[in-house]
Design a protein around this motif. Structure first.
Motif, PDB file in Angstrom:
ATOM      1  N   LYS A  10       0.834  -1.199   0.000  1.00 17.11           N
ATOM      2  CA  LYS A  10       0.000   0.000   0.000  1.00 17.11           C
ATOM      3  C   LYS A  10       0.869   1.250   0.000  1.00 17.11           C
ATOM      4  O   LYS A  10       2.023   1.227   0.425  1.00 17.11           O
ATOM      5  N   ARG A  11       0.263   2.302  -0.500  1.00 18.07           N
ATOM      6  CA  ARG A  11       0.878   3.624  -0.492  1.00 18.07           C
ATOM      7  C   ARG A  11      -0.042   4.533   0.289  1.00 18.07           C
ATOM      8  O   ARG A  11      -1.233   4.623  -0.001  1.00 18.07           O
ATOM      9  N   VAL A  12       0.505   5.215   1.297  1.00 18.52           N
ATOM     10  CA  VAL A  12      -0.243   6.150   2.124  1.00 18.52           C
ATOM     11  C   VAL A  12       0.222   7.555   1.747  1.00 18.52           C
ATOM     12  O   VAL A  12       1.417   7.848   1.805  1.00 18.52           O
ATOM     13  N   ILE A  13      -0.713   8.407   1.345  1.00 18.80           N
ATOM     14  CA  ILE A  13      -0.387   9.777   0.927  1.00 18.80           C
ATOM     15  C   ILE A  13      -0.819  10.733   2.023  1.00 18.80           C
ATOM     16  O   ILE A  13      -2.007  10.816   2.348  1.00 18.80           O
ATOM     17  N   LEU A  14       0.151  11.449   2.597  1.00 20.53           N
ATOM     18  CA  LEU A  14      -0.128  12.374   3.698  1.00 20.53           C
ATOM     19  C   LEU A  14      -0.378  13.786   3.199  1.00 20.53           C
ATOM     20  O   LEU A  14       0.304  14.265   2.291  1.00 20.53           O
ATOM     21  N   SER A  15      -1.308  14.453   3.838  1.00 16.81           N
ATOM     22  CA  SER A  15      -1.543  15.884   3.653  1.00 16.81           C
ATOM     23  C   SER A  15      -0.968  16.615   4.867  1.00 16.81           C
ATOM     24  O   SER A  15      -0.643  15.984   5.881  1.00 16.81           O
ATOM     25  N   PRO A  16      -0.835  17.950   4.803  1.00 11.40           N
ATOM     26  CA  PRO A  16      -0.309  18.691   5.958  1.00 11.40           C
ATOM     27  C   PRO A  16      -1.085  18.400   7.235  1.00 11.40           C
ATOM     28  O   PRO A  16      -2.317  18.298   7.219  1.00 11.40           O
ATOM     29  N   GLY A  17      -0.355  18.213   8.331  1.00 11.41           N
ATOM     30  CA  GLY A  17      -0.949  17.943   9.623  1.00 11.41           C
ATOM     31  C   GLY A  17      -1.156  16.467   9.916  1.00 11.41           C
ATOM     32  O   GLY A  17      -1.563  16.113  11.011  1.00 11.41           O
ATOM     33  N   THR A  26       4.747  -0.952   3.069  1.00 10.97           N
ATOM     34  CA  THR A  26       4.095   0.341   2.834  1.00 10.97           C
ATOM     35  C   THR A  26       5.090   1.357   2.307  1.00 10.97           C
ATOM     36  O   THR A  26       6.256   1.368   2.701  1.00 10.97           O
ATOM     37  N   VAL A  27       4.605   2.218   1.417  1.00 12.17           N
ATOM     38  CA  VAL A  27       5.326   3.421   1.010  1.00 12.17           C
ATOM     39  C   VAL A  27       4.493   4.602   1.488  1.00 12.17           C
ATOM     40  O   VAL A  27       3.289   4.655   1.230  1.00 12.17           O
ATOM     41  N   ILE A  28       5.121   5.526   2.221  1.00  8.77           N
ATOM     42  CA  ILE A  28       4.429   6.737   2.673  1.00  8.77           C
ATOM     43  C   ILE A  28       4.924   7.895   1.818  1.00  8.77           C
ATOM     44  O   ILE A  28       6.141   8.084   1.681  1.00  8.77           O
ATOM     45  N   SER A  29       3.996   8.657   1.251  1.00 10.42           N
ATOM     46  CA  SER A  29       4.342   9.730   0.322  1.00 10.42           C
ATOM     47  C   SER A  29       3.741  11.051   0.773  1.00 10.42           C
ATOM     48  O   SER A  29       2.704  11.072   1.431  1.00 10.42           O
ATOM     49  N   ILE A  47       9.973  -0.839  11.422  1.00  7.04           N
ATOM     50  CA  ILE A  47       8.842   0.078  11.532  1.00  7.04           C
ATOM     51  C   ILE A  47       9.257   1.441  10.984  1.00  7.04           C
ATOM     52  O   ILE A  47      10.355   1.932  11.292  1.00  7.04           O
ATOM     53  N   ILE A  48       8.385   2.030  10.167  1.00  7.48           N
ATOM     54  CA  ILE A  48       8.641   3.370   9.638  1.00  7.48           C
ATOM     55  C   ILE A  48       7.496   4.294  10.036  1.00  7.48           C
ATOM     56  O   ILE A  48       6.397   3.842  10.361  1.00  7.48           O
ATOM     57  N   GLY A  49       7.772   5.593   9.992  1.00  6.63           N
ATOM     58  CA  GLY A  49       6.738   6.584  10.220  1.00  6.63           C
ATOM     59  C   GLY A  49       7.114   7.900   9.576  1.00  6.63           C
ATOM     60  O   GLY A  49       8.307   8.198   9.414  1.00  6.63           O
ATOM     61  N   MET A  50       6.110   8.659   9.173  1.00  5.52           N
ATOM     62  CA  MET A  50       6.352   9.973   8.579  1.00  5.52           C
ATOM     63  C   MET A  50       5.279  10.931   9.062  1.00  5.52           C
ATOM     64  O   MET A  50       4.122  10.537   9.250  1.00  5.52           O
ATOM     65  N   ASN A  51       5.664  12.195   9.272  1.00  6.64           N
ATOM     66  CA  ASN A  51       4.683  13.241   9.503  1.00  6.64           C
ATOM     67  C   ASN A  51       4.879  14.353   8.492  1.00  6.64           C
ATOM     68  O   ASN A  51       5.845  14.343   7.724  1.00  6.64           O
ATOM     69  N   HIS A  52       3.950  15.288   8.472  1.00 10.94           N
ATOM     70  CA  HIS A  52       4.001  16.426   7.552  1.00 10.94           C
ATOM     71  C   HIS A  52       3.481  17.617   8.344  1.00 10.94           C
ATOM     72  O   HIS A  52       2.299  17.678   8.658  1.00 10.94           O
ATOM     73  N   PHE A  53       4.392  18.527   8.734  1.00 10.16           N
ATOM     74  CA  PHE A  53       3.953  19.639   9.581  1.00 10.16           C
ATOM     75  C   PHE A  53       4.559  20.958   9.136  1.00 10.16           C
ATOM     76  O   PHE A  53       5.580  21.006   8.467  1.00 10.16           O
TER      77      PHE A  53
END
Length: 199
Positions: A10-17, A26-29, A47-53
Motif C-alpha cells: 500500500k501507499r499512504v499519501i499524507l496531507s499537511p498535519g 508500505t510506502v508513505i508519500s 517500523i517506519i513513520g512519517m509526519n508532515h507539519f
C-alpha cells in the motif's frame, strides 16, 4: 490521508498535519513546500513513520529559542504524535533514526531581513534541534533551498525517494511519482517476506 493498494502493498499519501506509522509493506508519500516531513525508522523492528507539519507563523525573532515559541510547541506535538504511534506499533525509541525533508522558501520574502527569519528557516532549525535534543540520529536531510519536493518513504529498505519540483511543473509528474513508488514496492517485494496468515 489517502491509501492506494497494489496487491499486498500500500501507499499512504499524507496531507499537511497528518502522520502515519507502518509495520507492513508500505510506502508513505507526501508533497512538501515550506512544510517539513520527518521520516523516522526503527531498522531493528522494521517500523517506519512519517509526519508532515508546518510551523505556521509568518516570521520569528532570531533571538527567540525555538522550544519557547508557539512554533516549537506545535512542532514538538507533531513529532511526539509520530513517535508515540511508532512506539505503539513496537518500535524502540533507542533505535530510531531520522531522514528529514522540506523547508523550502517557495515565495521569496524580503521581510525576513533584520532580526527575523521566515517560516521555512524556522522549520529547518526546529527539526534539527528537536532531533539533536531527543538523541535521534539524523542520517539524511534535504532542507531549505527554493524548490518543492515529493518524497516516498519505503519500509522495504528504509530508503526515501525524492523528486524536486521546479516552478514550471510538468504534466508528467503524476506518472513519474507512480513509477517512483512502484520501484519502492519492487524493493520491498525482495526484502519483506510474504507472511502465511493460515499458520
Amino acid at each position: 490521508m489517502r491509501i492506494e493498494t497494489i496487491g499486498r502493498f500500500k501507499r499512504v499519501i499524507l496531507s499537511p498535519g497528518e502522520y502515519h506509522a507502518a509495520t507492513d509493506a508500505t510506502v508513505i508519500s507526501t508533497l512538501l513546500g515550506s512544510c517539513i516531513a520527518a521520516c523516522l525508522y526503527d531498522q531493528t523492528n522494521k517500523i517506519i513513520g512519517m509526519n508532515h507539519f508546518l510551523l505556521s507563523n509568518r516570521r520569528y525573532s532570531r533571538d527567540l529559542p525555538i522550544y519557547a515559541s508557539e512554533a516549537g510547541r506545535y512542532g514538538i506535538h507533531a513529532m511526539e504524535l509520530l513517535i508515540n504511534e511508532m512506539l505503539d506499533k513496537g518500535a524502540d525509541r533507542r533505535f530510531l533514526k531520522a531522514k528529514v525533508f522540506g523547508g523550502a522558501t517557495i515565495i521569496m520574502n524580503r521581510e525576513s531581513a533584520g532580526n527575523f527569519v521566515c517560516v521555512s528557516d524556522v522549520n529547518c532549525r526546529f527539526i534539527r534541534e528537536f532531533l539533536s535534543n531527543e538523541g535521534i540520529p539524523l542520517v539524511a536531510e534535504d532542507l531549505g533551498k527554493q524548490h518543492g519536493r515529493v518524497i516516498h518513504f519505503s519500509n522495504g529498505d528504509f530508503s526515501v525517494y525524492m523528486r524536486k519540483i521546479a516552478r514550471n511543473r510538468s504534466t508528467r509528474l503524476a506518472q513519474r511519482d507512480r513509477d517512483c513508488w512502484q520501484q519502492a514496492i519492487e524493493v520491498q517485494e525482495k526484502t519483506i517476506p510474504v507472511v502465511d496468515i493460515w499458520r
